[in-house]
Design a protein around this motif. Structure first.
Motif, PDB file in Angstrom:
ATOM      1  N   SER A 224       0.676  -1.044  -0.171  1.00 25.41           N
ATOM      2  CA  SER A 224      -0.102   0.026  -0.174  1.00 25.41           C
ATOM      3  C   SER A 224       0.820   1.263  -0.262  1.00 25.41           C
ATOM      4  O   SER A 224       0.523   2.320  -0.545  1.00 25.41           O
ATOM      5  CB  SER A 224      -0.997  -0.071   1.332  1.00 25.41           C
ATOM      6  OG  SER A 224      -0.269  -0.114   2.396  1.00 25.41           O
ATOM      7  N   LYS A 225       2.190   0.939   0.598  1.00 26.18           N
ATOM      8  CA  LYS A 225       2.880   2.238   0.736  1.00 26.18           C
ATOM      9  C   LYS A 225       3.564   2.415  -0.669  1.00 26.18           C
ATOM     10  O   LYS A 225       3.700   3.775  -0.888  1.00 26.18           O
ATOM     11  CB  LYS A 225       4.217   2.087   1.605  1.00 26.18           C
ATOM     12  CG  LYS A 225       5.177   3.162   1.908  1.00 26.18           C
ATOM     13  CD  LYS A 225       6.156   2.857   2.912  1.00 26.18           C
ATOM     14  CE  LYS A 225       6.907   4.049   2.991  1.00 26.18           C
ATOM     15  NZ  LYS A 225       8.001   3.863   3.935  1.00 26.18           N
TER      16      LYS A 225
ATOM     17  N   SER B 114       0.753   4.153  -2.682  1.00 24.34           N
ATOM     18  CA  SER B 114       0.604   5.605  -2.741  1.00 24.34           C
ATOM     19  C   SER B 114       1.571   6.454  -3.117  1.00 24.34           C
ATOM     20  O   SER B 114       1.280   7.398  -3.583  1.00 24.34           O
ATOM     21  CB  SER B 114       0.647   5.572  -0.932  1.00 24.34           C
ATOM     22  OG  SER B 114       0.427   7.042  -0.527  1.00 24.34           O
TER      23      SER B 114
ATOM     24  N   LYS C 288       1.123   9.354  -6.149  1.00 28.64           N
ATOM     25  CA  LYS C 288       1.721  10.859  -5.894  1.00 28.64           C
ATOM     26  C   LYS C 288       2.683  10.914  -7.270  1.00 28.64           C
ATOM     27  O   LYS C 288       2.632  12.050  -7.665  1.00 28.64           O
ATOM     28  CB  LYS C 288       2.683  11.035  -4.717  1.00 28.64           C
ATOM     29  CG  LYS C 288       1.807  11.049  -3.277  1.00 28.64           C
ATOM     30  CD  LYS C 288       2.492  10.952  -2.193  1.00 28.64           C
ATOM     31  CE  LYS C 288       3.536  11.994  -1.891  1.00 28.64           C
ATOM     32  NZ  LYS C 288       4.187  12.217  -0.620  1.00 28.64           N
TER      33      LYS C 288
ATOM     34  N   TYR D 148       0.750   1.471  -9.668  1.00 30.00           N
ATOM     35  CA  TYR D 148      -0.329   2.166  -9.649  1.00 30.00           C
ATOM     36  C   TYR D 148      -1.064   2.170 -10.950  1.00 30.00           C
ATOM     37  O   TYR D 148      -2.339   2.039 -10.975  1.00 30.00           O
ATOM     38  CB  TYR D 148      -0.204   3.500  -9.145  1.00 30.00           C
ATOM     39  CG  TYR D 148      -1.113   4.542  -9.420  1.00 30.00           C
ATOM     40  CD1 TYR D 148      -2.344   4.364  -8.626  1.00 30.00           C
ATOM     41  CD2 TYR D 148      -1.192   5.570 -10.475  1.00 30.00           C
ATOM     42  CE1 TYR D 148      -3.513   5.295  -8.925  1.00 30.00           C
ATOM     43  CE2 TYR D 148      -2.183   6.346 -10.647  1.00 30.00           C
ATOM     44  CZ  TYR D 148      -3.576   6.363 -10.007  1.00 30.00           C
ATOM     45  OH  TYR D 148      -4.360   6.986 -10.214  1.00 30.00           O
TER      46      TYR D 148
END
Length: 329
Positions: free
Chosen positions: A224-225, A228, A232, A319
């Protein structure tokens, strides 16, 4: 006698001051490190006021940043150190950076500030003792002689959005190769689905079960990090061309022609629509990594290989697949 004693103490204090003051100034200077005021300007107005910064291992760099025109951003590349800042006109924001390894690092603007936004990057050269900043290995597409311009249109796609949670139920039945990181890097989701579909030990599972397994395999490679960070970076560097939802409709490419996604890279055209699962599910991470590193492909895409670390690039890739998975209804 009293006067002589007083004079003697005065001399002693003056000598001590002559020694202590320079030492104190040296220590404070050593502790504080370099102080740099950095102005952000649109590339047409000069870009960063300082585009090369010299630093030493273990010595802090204190940056004081402001914008001379529009809203800009600041982030580090070629590093896993997190330092994301928004820079507003007429306001100052500060950050301190400390590098543990010598080497070359980059910094770049994270806010779209005009057509040449991608040109807003600079370099931090860190010298000193210690192991050098771990360099990126040879890209996978060069290691394995992969043609990243060859069509990679996925013929088989899921009938509905796959679920990693459902796929996890079958994890103890999977062949070892399927959960190997090398398999993930070198094979597309669609090709892995075909390979698992042909496994006799999985013949009792439905096509959708196999897609759930593939989604689980892809998700377990991206925390998940990591995802994330990928969001960005994508929004900061790619959304002006690819659009915030990845549909290839960003402000930079409006008016350019749309082509068949199976012919990606054929001329100056809009980027592919990543929400179309046929586009991404037919591409391996190695192919996507190569495209991001090299850039080009007829769409005006810049080369990010000299700016981003391999981990940063891989986070973007993770992503991108999420866009494809979640676009399937």
């Amino acid at each position: 006698m009293k006067k002589e004693g007083l004079a003697r103490w005065i001399v002693i204090l003056l000598v001590l001051a002559a020694v202590v003051v320079p030492l104190g100034s040296w220590w404070l200077s050593k502790d504080q490190g370099a102080k740099i005021e950095l102005h952000a300007r649109m590339p047409e107005n000069g870009g960063w006021s300082v585009d090369t910064i010299q630093a030493k291992v273990g010595q802090p760099i204190h940056l004081r940043l402001t914008s001379d025109d529009v809203v800009h951003g600041f982030a580090l590349g070629k590093s896993d150190m997190e330092s994301w800042l928004s820079i507003f006109p007429g306001e100052y924001v500060e950050t301190t950076l400390i590098f543990e390894h010598p080497g070359k690092y980059t910094f770049f603007c994270t806010r779209w500030c005009g057509p040449n936004h991608w040109r807003m990057h600079g370099e931090i050269i860190v010298t000193g003792e210690g192991d050098p900043n771990p360099g990126d290995s040879l890209p996978l597409f060069l290691q394995y002689n992969i043609d990243i311009d060859a069509p990679h249109y996925a013929e088989n796609i899921p009938g509905s959005s796959p679920s990693a949670a459902r796929g996890a139920r079958f994890s103890n039945r999977l062949p070892d190769y399927s959960i190997d990181t090398q398999t993930y890097l070198l094979i597309s989701p669609a090709d892995l689905w075909l390979r698992l579909r042909s496994e006799p030990s999985l013949s009792d599972l439905s096509d959708m079960d196999i897609w759930d397994i593939v989604r689980w395999i892809w998700d377990r490679q991206n925390s998940s990090k990591t995802q994330s960070l990928g969001v960005k970076l994508f929004m900061a560097l790619a959304s002006a061309a690819h659009g915030e939802s990845g549909r290839g409709d960003g402000v930079m490419v409006r008016g350019l022609p749309v082509i068949d996604h199976s012919r990606m890279g054929a001329g100056l055209v809009r980027p592919p629509d990543f929400s179309d699962p046929h586009v991404l599910l037919g591409a391996s991470p190695a192919i996507l990594e190569g495209k991001i590193i090299r850039g080009g492909m007829g769409t005006g895409m810049p080369s990010w290989g000299s700016i981003l670390s391999r981990n940063q690039i891989n986070s973007i890739i993770g992503y991108l697949y999420t866009i494809a998975w979640e676009s399937i209804k």
